[in-house]
Design an enzyme around this catalytic site. Structure first.
Site, PDB file in Angstrom:
ATOM      1  N   TYR A 149     -34.753  46.050  19.842  1.00 30.05           N
ATOM      2  CA  TYR A 149     -33.601  45.564  20.971  1.00 30.05           C
ATOM      3  C   TYR A 149     -32.649  46.246  21.002  1.00 30.05           C
ATOM      4  O   TYR A 149     -32.396  46.680  20.001  1.00 30.05           O
ATOM      5  CB  TYR A 149     -32.871  43.839  20.372  1.00 30.05           C
ATOM      6  N   ASP A 244     -30.729  54.567  18.738  1.00 26.57           N
ATOM      7  CA  ASP A 244     -30.007  53.432  18.692  1.00 26.57           C
ATOM      8  C   ASP A 244     -29.701  52.513  16.992  1.00 26.57           C
ATOM      9  O   ASP A 244     -30.984  52.496  15.689  1.00 26.57           O
ATOM     10  CB  ASP A 244     -30.322  51.895  18.924  1.00 26.57           C
ATOM     11  N   LYS A 272     -21.359  48.200  16.180  1.00 26.71           N
ATOM     12  CA  LYS A 272     -21.161  46.876  14.705  1.00 26.71           C
ATOM     13  C   LYS A 272     -20.087  46.822  13.281  1.00 26.71           C
ATOM     14  O   LYS A 272     -18.828  47.145  13.422  1.00 26.71           O
ATOM     15  CB  LYS A 272     -22.347  46.239  14.280  1.00 26.71           C
TER      16      LYS A 272
HETATM   17  N1  HOZ Z   1     -27.616  39.947  18.816  1.00 29.84           N
HETATM   18  C1  HOZ Z   1     -28.046  39.430  18.087  1.00 29.84           C
HETATM   19  C2  HOZ Z   1     -28.096  39.971  16.588  1.00 29.84           C
HETATM   20  N2  HOZ Z   1     -29.136  40.919  17.066  1.00 29.84           N
HETATM   21  C3  HOZ Z   1     -27.463  38.190  17.323  1.00 29.84           C
HETATM   22  C4  HOZ Z   1     -26.212  37.432  18.529  1.00 29.84           C
HETATM   23  C5  HOZ Z   1     -26.283  36.460  18.231  1.00 29.84           C
HETATM   24  O1  HOZ Z   1     -26.726  35.755  18.890  1.00 29.84           O
HETATM   25  O2  HOZ Z   1     -24.660  35.945  17.550  1.00 29.84           O
END
Ligand code: HOZ
Length: 434
Positions: A149, A244, A272
């Site tokens: 992702y 990534d 992050k």
């Molecule tokens: N895409 C986020 C972790 N891979 C999750 C984000 C969320 O739903 O807070």
């Protein structure tokens, strides 16, 4: 939906309000807890390794804002940096020193990153990185991997992990088919699949983008030689290799997965951790490529809040606090302690459980065999995961509410937190077997 046996009256009340004004009651899908069959708890406050919900229940937090909070919540040095930043001003929309200092630190720690552009999220970083790769190579297609992702930009929503895997969807309406045709999604950990794609689409592939350690299909480690193979294939066929490292940067090692596996990607995406809990992303790489970004070059990308002084200060404070040589040994030992404990529970239990872990990251797959790609992750028993997750929550443990996410270990998780989590996991697994 099932509700936790904890008193969560206020959470329920506020979440009901949320559903009236926010799609699904949330601002990002996974946190809705839909996949684990409960309404989410609403968070009131956090400190160190703990969250408190609006009903004042305390949870040991293994989400850590999806990996951003490697120092835990409200780390004194990060708080101090933000407090100082508040006094200087929250947004300038003009150059400032903290953005230069954070860029210098990243370039120093990651030798493959010679120049960097700050953005506001991982999604912005990855979508800008592929635009740049397309401009640099004058090619249009990209290779990504099933279950990886890279945020929610159109080009990546094909066989993607994280929320898409969680919701059991492979793509999204609204993504033009014309664009989808330019994304080739291949099984992770298979070099022959990549070589075949290059042979078939010679001169069309601009870049390979990969999570060097997959965190968004649950945690999946690269097979020995896999990342080296990707590096060699990208070079052989004139494509760029994009790592990534939004999850792995400054987490699996200070220099990220590229330092751990000793690979030099052409471009790197970060997020992050580099924001210390504030919204930040970045992409960077070789100077000759990065100098194509406007205003040095013609590849346009911009943002009013990019390089935001408050976020830069928070990120700098967090990254500097990680410089102690003991940091990653400690994080690794804590992760291992949790992984070993869970494995031990698994060995005693009659249900199959595979524990996948690396420094600072861990996923439990209710699956018999090791999980080395997305199709193996998808075979895990998600119904059992939901039951197990609910069992953890009602015992005060906040684990990522999806089979297809990684849990994040921080430097403030204590031995007692790990022991309490193991006790809760043991009880929850026992309850699942009843
Ligand atoms: N895409 C986020 C972790 N891979 C999750 C984000 C969320 O739903 O807070």
């Amino acid at each position: 939906m099932t509700q936790s046996p904890l008193t969560t009256a206020k959470s329920r009340q506020y979440f009901a309000r949320a559903t009236q004004v926010l799609p699904g009651g949330v601002n990002s899908p996974v946190r809705s807890c839909q996949a684990v069959g409960v309404d989410p708890i609403m968070i009131d406050r956090a400190d160190a390794a703990y969250l408190w919900d609006v009903d004042n229940n305390r949870y040991i937090d293994w989400v850590g804002s999806w990996g951003a909070l490697i120092l835990g919540h409200r780390h004194p040095r990060v708080l101090e940096a933000v407090e100082v930043g508040l006094r200087y001003g929250t947004s300038f929309g003009a150059p400032c020193l903290p953005e230069v200092e954070l860029a210098e630190l990243i370039c120093h720690v990651m030798p493959a990153v010679e120049m960097v552009r700050m953005v506001n999220s991982g999604t912005e970083a990855t979508m800008s990185a592929i635009r740049l790769a397309r401009a640099y190579t004058k090619r249009s297609s990209i290779i990504k991997f099933d279950g990886c992702y890279h945020g929610h930009a159109d080009s990546f929503l094909i066989k993607a992990g994280s929320g898409l895997a969680t919701l059991g969807i492979s793509s999204s309406p609204g993504v033009p088919a014309e664009l989808t045709r330019l994304t080739i999604s291949l099984p992770f950990n298979s070099l022959p699949a990549v070589e075949q794609a290059f042979k078939k689409h010679a001169d069309e592939i601009a870049a390979i983008i990969v999570e060097p350690v997959v965190g968004n299909a649950g945690l999946i480690l690269p097979a020995p030689g896999y990342l080296e193979g990707l590096r060699a294939l990208a070079t052989k066929y004139g494509a760029l290799l994009i790592f990534d490292e939004v999850m792995t940067g400054f987490r699996v090692a200070y220099g990220g997965a590229q330092a751990l596996y000793n690979i030099k990607p052409d471009l790197t995406c970060l997020g992050k951790i580099i924001g210390g809990g504030l919204p930040v992303g970045a992409y960077g790489g070789r100077k000759e490529i990065m100098e194509m970004v406007a205003p040095s070059g013609p590849v346009y990308q911009a943002g009013t809040l990019s390089g935001n002084p408050l976020a830069m200060r928070a990120g700098l404070a967090q990254l500097k606090s990680l410089q102690n040589p003991q940091t990653y040994g400690e994080l690794s030992r804590n992760t291992q302690r949790l992984a070993d404990g869970l494995k031990e529970i698994a060995d005693k239990a009659t249900i199959p459980l595979t524990v996948s872990s690396i420094t600072g990251m861990i996923t439990l797959f209710f699956a018999k065999s090791p999980v080395d790609d997305f199709s193996a992750a998808q075979k895990a028993d998600t119904a059992l995961f939901s039951k197990f997750w609910q069992g953890l929550l009602c015992r005060g443990i906040y684990w990522p509410p999806s089979q297809f996410e990684s849990a994040f270990v921080s430097l403030v998780h204590s031995k007692a937190d790990i022991d309490d989590t193991l006790t809760a996991a043991e009880e929850s697994i026992a309850a699942c077997c009843e």
